[in-house]
Design a protein around this motif. Sequence first.
Motif, mmCIF file in Angstrom:
data_model
loop_
_atom_site.group_PDB
_atom_site.id
_atom_site.type_symbol
_atom_site.label_atom_id
_atom_site.label_comp_id
_atom_site.label_asym_id
_atom_site.label_seq_id
_atom_site.Cartn_x
_atom_site.Cartn_y
_atom_site.Cartn_z
ATOM 1 N N SER A 135 0.932 -1.078 0.094
ATOM 2 C CA SER A 135 0.022 -0.029 0.031
ATOM 3 C C SER A 135 0.892 1.227 0.039
ATOM 4 C CB SER A 135 -1.000 0.064 1.126
ATOM 5 O OG SER A 135 -0.394 -0.114 2.449
ATOM 6 N N ASN B 120 -4.227 9.665 6.099
ATOM 7 C CA ASN B 120 -5.740 9.327 5.583
ATOM 8 C C ASN B 120 -5.624 8.825 3.917
ATOM 9 O OD1 ASN B 120 -7.102 10.472 7.652
ATOM 10 N ND2 ASN B 120 -7.027 12.709 7.071
ATOM 11 N N VAL B 121 -4.810 9.507 3.377
ATOM 12 C CA VAL B 121 -4.468 8.927 1.791
ATOM 13 C C VAL B 121 -4.229 7.337 1.964
ATOM 14 C CG1 VAL B 121 -3.490 8.815 -0.199
ATOM 15 C CG2 VAL B 121 -4.308 10.891 0.914
ATOM 16 N N TRP B 122 -3.292 7.201 2.799
ATOM 17 C CA TRP B 122 -2.428 5.805 3.040
ATOM 18 C C TRP B 122 -3.511 4.788 3.618
ATOM 19 C CZ3 TRP B 122 -0.968 3.366 7.923
ATOM 20 C CH2 TRP B 122 -0.604 1.980 7.631
ATOM 21 N N ARG B 123 -4.472 5.316 4.615
ATOM 22 C CA ARG B 123 -5.209 4.356 5.163
ATOM 23 C C ARG B 123 -6.471 3.795 4.130
ATOM 24 N NH1 ARG B 123 -9.018 6.251 10.408
ATOM 25 N NH2 ARG B 123 -10.785 4.755 9.961
ATOM 26 N N ASN B 124 -6.667 4.795 3.145
ATOM 27 C CA ASN B 124 -7.709 4.332 2.035
ATOM 28 C C ASN B 124 -6.972 3.170 1.288
ATOM 29 O OD1 ASN B 124 -9.510 5.969 2.875
ATOM 30 N ND2 ASN B 124 -9.162 7.730 1.613
ATOM 31 N N ALA C 226 -7.142 -0.043 3.159
ATOM 32 C CA ALA C 226 -8.438 -0.731 3.111
ATOM 33 C C ALA C 226 -8.324 -1.353 1.668
ATOM 34 C CB ALA C 226 -9.511 0.471 3.192
ATOM 35 N N GLU C 227 -8.002 -0.996 0.828
ATOM 36 C CA GLU C 227 -8.090 -1.541 -0.730
ATOM 37 C C GLU C 227 -7.231 -2.944 -0.440
ATOM 38 O OE1 GLU C 227 -7.278 1.071 -3.611
ATOM 39 O OE2 GLU C 227 -8.830 2.817 -3.022
#
Length: 298
Positions: free
Chosen positions: A106, A276-280, A283-284
């Motif tokens: 990720s 926040n961007v890395w968290r999305n 999740a993917e």
Amino acid sequence: RLLRSFLSVARTGSLTRAAQAVHVTQPALSQQMRELAGLMGVPLLDRVGRGVELTPAGQELFLSLEPLLGDLELALSAISERSLEIRGTLRIGAIGTYARALVVPSVSRLLASHSQLRVQVEELTAAQIDSALQDNRIDVGLAFSDLSRADISQCQLFEETLSLISRSEHSTTSGNVRLEDVASQPLALLNRTFTMRRQIDTVFRAEHLLLDVRLELANVDSLLSVAQSSDLAVITSGLGVRDPGSLLIRPILHDALKRTAALRWRRGRSPSAAVNVWRNLLAEQIQQTPGIRPVAAP
């Protein structure tokens, strides 16, 4: 405001269309044009039928203004885009298995889209992650769900079941395995400093089953190497297996051998744009990874 309105009138040749373009009423636009002419001290527009034409002074002003305002709009747009660009350093701590199977893929996608960002990933134990969060040595951690610390906030991400892992040729069965079957096999396990080992010991002790532990090790990679090269089976997360074809992965049937992973951060600290961007993206990655079950967002 006056100059933008004037440019719109000059381009369209119509007060009506210009008013629509700049989102004001036609009377308000006419008033703006009178105000601008008063400031310039010369007429800028002439009425021609239902439209308008630029006077010589108006034509001169238009030719001077158009490139200047165009450059200004480009500059403002570039500044706005840069303000949204993610930059700086993102510091992530994760237990080893999660770091390799989930964090690294990720993060690679994150860096491909944000060239100004730098990322540091540390493989830590669950206890070390919480300590690093508290000491501000990392920004966010990926470890086991634990609600016992008041100074750490978390968001649960996925659930997995610990598995009995062995060489394929040493077992004729696949699918889930019972505790009794696990207890009958010679094993290699992580040592007792690891949360996973303590979880395993607690479950088997509660069921009055004695494990045949022949070897204790200090990391998951060594554990899986033993499973590939010996007759010993191991208990660990299936996420750590890099070559599933050479090993048989059988989830152990017991609710207490499930574990939930969570994203953890220091309470009271707002997550950065990078987090926040890395968290999305994380999740993917979780959605695409077999053997784990994403936890629905609260």
